[in-house]
Write an enzyme that holds these catalytic residues in place. Structure first.
Site, short mmCIF file in Angstrom:
data_model
loop_
_atom_site.label_atom_id
_atom_site.label_comp_id
_atom_site.label_asym_id
_atom_site.label_seq_id
_atom_site.Cartn_x
_atom_site.Cartn_y
_atom_site.Cartn_z
N LYS A 272 0.83 -1.20 0.00
CA LYS A 272 0.00 0.00 0.00
C LYS A 272 0.87 1.26 0.00
O LYS A 272 2.00 1.21 0.47
CB LYS A 272 -0.86 0.02 1.28
N ARG A 346 -10.30 -11.41 1.93
CA ARG A 346 -11.18 -12.41 1.34
C ARG A 346 -10.52 -13.78 1.29
O ARG A 346 -11.20 -14.81 1.35
CB ARG A 346 -11.63 -11.94 -0.06
#
Ligand code: BES
Ligand code: MG
Ligand code: ZN
Length: 494
Positions: A272, A346
């Site tokens: 990120k 996920r």
């Protein structure tokens, strides 16, 4: 941390006791009731004079303070606004504002008149106590200087009160605060091991609870390749946390609550940007919701069976971290192409969901995750995004949400979206098309791992931290979102 340590229910009139602060509610264009008139007489009409002088009408957010005598040192009237607009969420907010107002007055205990807040109206007593606790929440554990602030630590409520509702409100407030604390501690404190210890210590004290902690080796051996892929690059040991709660009939299927517990999400190799990366300590807020509910259930003991499940790890770049393009096999046998290592929540949830589904055949599954930045684009921080495969379960979530006043908004999981995550080399891939329907494609991904079990996924990336309104939300940091909603959901199943 909750500064309010105790709420006392006193089933007698406030007129017989001494008070350093006595708080009343006052509806717009209301009048003093019989007891208040008696108090006014005792205080040589100081109350009615103050009301007149300040032209106090009881409008919301208006208040007056009256300095009485030795027995009734200060009296505060809080405006409640129009009586027909009074509802439990206003009550929660007003209670938080009361605590905020008295906190800096250098008193340790205050009194509240139940009647004037309509405590006998459905939901009011519980919401009021939730608001008191949440309004007293501050996170200052790492400040070595307390700025000379004082906090109220004891509140006595006078009148005809249902203790059970007061107790429930207090417990839920504390459970939300516990979830906030877990979120607010930094990632060098709240690690997967820390979350495991918190879960185990709650479970150990409740005879209806059993906890199981699985470590990285177990995760690998059990065939949870998706979870393992995320955890393999982290030095901090990963954990899968399961607590079984048997409060109901043995034959009854449990409901399952599953939480994303990424104690830090750097993005991994798909790293990120640095700006705001510190906020990724909050990437375990889904697991904080589950643990907040665990705490509430341990104390309130609803007659139901529940499985609490958390997948917890860090997502780190490392020589041993998974690479974009890696293909992993999930617990249910599906193969996944990891095209972006930052879509890690996920992957972890895929294995925990399919494990819980296979092992426990739950009646329904609810999962909570700070899953996508895209949900902030869609809904901002006013509502959580919800998606699922069962309209009746979704209705139940909405019903609970209306009572807890934690907004949710449904996004569709149409089959068309499943196409977006079809894999090139494997069954599925962990991202959809860049920038398109990011929250939905994440939900569609999870749907592959719950079989036919009724399931609702809640994306709390916009609501787990950040919201400052209503007044019972914290001034900074984690909100403890959905703890109250889920407890209400549980109660509605009883
Ligand atoms: N934990 C993040 C989601 C997130 C982002 C929560 C910002 C709160 C604020 C999640 O693991 C993530 O990184 N998701 C990616 C998915 C993308 C790579 C498809 C995202 O939302 O950018
Ligand atoms: Mg990520
Ligand atoms: Zn994440």
């Amino acid at each position: 941390m909750v500064n309010l340590k105790k709420i006392n229910c006193i089933n007698k009139t406030y007129l017989d006791t001494k008070h350093s602060i006595l708080v009343f509610g006052y509806f717009e264009n209301g009048t003093l009731d019989a007891k208040q008139k008696k108090l006014d007489t005792l205080l040589e009409s100081k109350i009615s004079k103050a009301i007149e002088l300040d032209d106090f009408k009881g409008k919301e957010d208006k208040k007056i303070i009256i300095y009485g005598n030795n027995d009734f040192k200060r009296i505060i009237f809080f405006g409640l606004g129009e009586k027909n607009k009074y509802n439990t969420d206003k009550v929660r907010s007003i209670a938080a504002k009361i605590v905020d107002y008295v906190n800096d007055m250098d008193v340790s205990s205050i009194s509240v008149d139940a009647d004037s807040f309509n405590f006998n109206k459905k939901g009011v007593a519980q919401a009021f106590c939730e608001g008191l606790v949440l309004g007293s929440y501050v996170f200052n554990e790492y400040k070595t200087d307390n700025d000379g602030k004082s906090y109220v630590d004891d509140i006595s409520i006078f009148g005809d009160i249902n203790r059970e509702n007061v107790n429930k409100g207090y417990t839920l407030g504390c459970s939300v605060s516990f979830a906030r604390d877990l979120g607010n501690h930094p990632a060098n404190v709240v690690t997967p091991s820390y979350l495991s210890k918190e879960a185990t210590s709650i479970a150990q004290n409740v005879k209806e609870m059993t906890s199981h902690i699985f470590n990285l080796d177990d995760i690998k051996k059990m065939g949870m390749g998706a979870f393992y892929g995320v955890a393999q690059g982290a030095k901090e040991p990963a954990k899968m946390i399961i607590v079984e709660y048997n409060g109901g009939n043995k034959k009854q299927k449990p409901i399952a609550l599953v939480g994303k517990g990424l104690t830090f999400d750097s993005g991994g190799i798909s790293i990120k940007p640095s700006a705001s990366m510190d906020e990724m300590k909050f990437d375990m807020c889904g697991s904080a919701t589950v643990l907040g509910v665990l705490k509430a259930v341990g104390e309130l003991k609803p007659k139901i069976n529940i499985i609490f499940a958390i997948g917890s790890t860090e997502n780190m770049p490392d020589g041993n971290a998974q690479r974009p393009g890696d293909i992993v096999t999930a617990y249910n046998g599906k193969t996944i192409e990891v095209l972006n290592t930052d879509a890690e929540g996920r992957l972890v949830l895929a294995d925990v969901l399919s494990y819980v589904d296979k092992k426990y055949s739950p009646a329904s599954i609810l999962d909570f995750a700070t899953l996508t930045g895209a949900v902030l684009i869609a809904l901002g921080n006013r509502a959580s995004g919800v998606m699922g495969n069962s309209s009746s379960l979704m209705k139940e979530v909405f019903k609970a949400s209306e009572i807890s006043s934690e907004k949710v908004w449904e996004l569709p999981l149409w089959d068309e979206y499943t196409k977006e995550i079809k894999g090139k080399y494997a069954d599925i891939q962990n991202i959809g098309q860049a920038r398109l329907a990011g929250t939905i494609t994440a939900g569609s991904f999870l749907k592959e791992f719950v079989g036919n079990t009724p399931w609702v996924h809640m994306d709390i990336a916009g609501t787990a931290w950040g919201p400052k309104e209503p007044a019972y939300q914290p001034k900074i940091g984690a909100t403890g979102v959905a703890v109250r909603l889920v407890y209400q959901f549980i109660e509605n199943q009883l």
